[in-house]
Enzyme design. Structure first.
Site, mmCIF file in Angstrom:
data_model
loop_
_atom_site.group_PDB
_atom_site.id
_atom_site.type_symbol
_atom_site.label_atom_id
_atom_site.label_comp_id
_atom_site.label_asym_id
_atom_site.label_seq_id
_atom_site.Cartn_x
_atom_site.Cartn_y
_atom_site.Cartn_z
ATOM 1 C CD GLN A 145 -1.250 0.044 3.762
ATOM 2 O OE1 GLN A 145 -1.615 -1.199 4.219
ATOM 3 N NE2 GLN A 145 -1.726 1.146 4.296
ATOM 4 C CB CYS A 151 -4.950 -0.966 5.563
ATOM 5 S SG CYS A 151 -6.006 -0.186 6.596
ATOM 6 C CG HIS A 287 -3.636 -2.412 9.405
ATOM 7 N ND1 HIS A 287 -3.332 -1.723 8.292
ATOM 8 C CD2 HIS A 287 -2.747 -3.955 9.026
ATOM 9 C CE1 HIS A 287 -2.740 -2.483 7.526
ATOM 10 N NE2 HIS A 287 -2.261 -3.680 7.845
ATOM 11 C CG ASN A 308 -0.101 -6.223 6.722
ATOM 12 O OD1 ASN A 308 -0.995 -5.449 6.296
ATOM 13 N ND2 ASN A 308 0.656 -5.891 7.650
#
Ligand SMILES: *[C@@H]1O[C@H](CO)[C@@H](O)[C@H](O)[C@H]1NC(C)=O
Ligand SMILES: *[C@@H]1O[C@H](CO)[C@@H](O)[C@H](O)[C@H]1NC(C)=O
Length: 344
Positions: A145, A151, A287, A308
């Site tokens: 990102q 996110c 997040h 992630n």
């Protein structure tokens, strides 16, 4: 030639003064450790392509780097943990800078019209002991990102990509940038929610490809309606997983990867390298990631597998194993607090 040699002389002189000063003022052992740390900082900068504006910025970043390295090394040296830390790409940032740049889940804003339907897997029986959607070829590559707090968009897009892979067996990277620019309820790189992203995709009649609307690491207003209209994958709806239940989350993840919200702002989380992450976070959601499976380690520790969006250089090739079944109903890092998944 003239200018160069003049500068060389000046620089040498400056170096000489500095060396003299260091020699006089700082004890020898400290000198050596500072020089060694400075060398490590230079190597780290080269590895991560870091360039600083001026000497002052360089000095400031060196101090932060040194503090972070000391924290990471003393944690690893303790050696009695279920996980390790690494001096990764975030090592020259303060905690506050990191939060601002790399998180971006905004939990408390108004959500819009709901196409949400009730959780369809609640009465599922025969929930498997372990699931790893990566092994079944249903997870796209790990993304980055960058320094955009998007996110939420990466989590939502990853969930739709996996859904599409499971249904159609065709890997397709979809557009985070479309969500960042066009989802009217989000704040682009300033933060947003996965549920709102699914609502937007439904209302827009689908989401376009990464190729057609590429990621540029900042929000671009206005939304590019032409690109956004060229949709590749449609959604009929989405579902929320009942909160505060790891059993419900397991049922959902057994069926498809699920977008989850967590707290990721601790230094331990930021510098995670490998192993099963335990306890070193709270449950203030900030997040978003994608739960792509769960399992149990050979020594009996249960975990979730999280994808992630901090590039492959973070964690276990971009993934984290997060302890499961040890932190009451909320789960570690608040993992059961806001989970949802798209429906084709
Ligand atoms: C989703 O919401 C939109 C906007 O409110 C509505 O027009 C549409 O009919 C809804 N779709 C479904 C599948 O419920
Ligand atoms: C932590 O790192 C050490 C040294 O590289 C390694 O032996 C150990 O297995 C790692 N621990 C975990 C939990 O991954």
């Amino acid at each position: 030639m003239m200018a160069a040699s003049l500068c060389q002389k000046q620089c040498l002189f400056a170096l000489f003064i500095l060396a003299f000063w260091i020699n006089q003022v700082i004890p020898r052992q400290l000198q050596q450790s500072l020089l060694a740390m400075s060398k490590r900082h230079e190597q780290w900068m080269a590895k991560h392509g870091k360039v600083y504006e001026d000497a002052e910025e360089h000095q400031k970043r060196f101090r932060i780097f040194k503090e972070n390295v000391e924290f990471i090394e003393s944690f690893n040296a303790a050696g009695d943990r279920s996980y390790n830390l690494s001096i990764n790409q975030f090592a020259d940032l303060t905690r506050e800078e990191f939060k601002k740049l790399y998180l971006g889940y905004k939990p408390s804003h108004q959500t819009g019209s709901r196409n949400v339907t009730s959780f369809k897997y609640e009465s599922m029986i025969g929930v498997p002991d372990s699931v790893d959607w990566r092994a079944r070829g249903a997870v796209t590559s790990v993304k980055s990102q960058g320094s955009c707090g998007g996110c939420w968009a990466f989590s939502a897009v990853a969930a739709v990509e996996s859904m599409h892979l499971i249904n159609k067996h065709v890997p397709l990277d979809l557009s985070e940038q479309q969500l960042l620019d066009c989802d009217p309820l989000s704040h682009g790189c300033g933060g947003g929610l996965m549920r709102d992203a699914f609502e937007y995709i439904i209302a827009n009649g689908g989401i376009t490809s990464e190729k057609n609307y590429p990621f540029v690491e900042h929000t671009q207003y206005p939304c590019n309606k032409a690109s956004a209209g060229y949709t590749e994958v449609k959604l009929s709806g989405y579902q929320n997983v009942p909160i505060y239940s790891e059993e419900s989350l397991m049922r959902a993840v057994a069926k498809q990867p699920v977008s989850v919200a967590i707290e990721a702002s601790t230094d331990n989380f930021r510098f995670y390298r490998d192993g099963i992450f335990k306890k070193d976070c709270g449950s203030v959601l900030n997040h978003a990631v994608l739960a792509v499976g769960y399992g149990t380690s050979p020594d009996g520790i249960k975990y979730w597998i999280l994808k992630n969006s901090w590039a492959k250089s973070w964690g276990e090739g971009g993934y984290m194993r997060l302890a499961r079944g040890v932190a009451g109903n909320v789960g570690i890092c608040g993992i059961t607090s806001d989970s949802s998944f798209p429906i084709a």
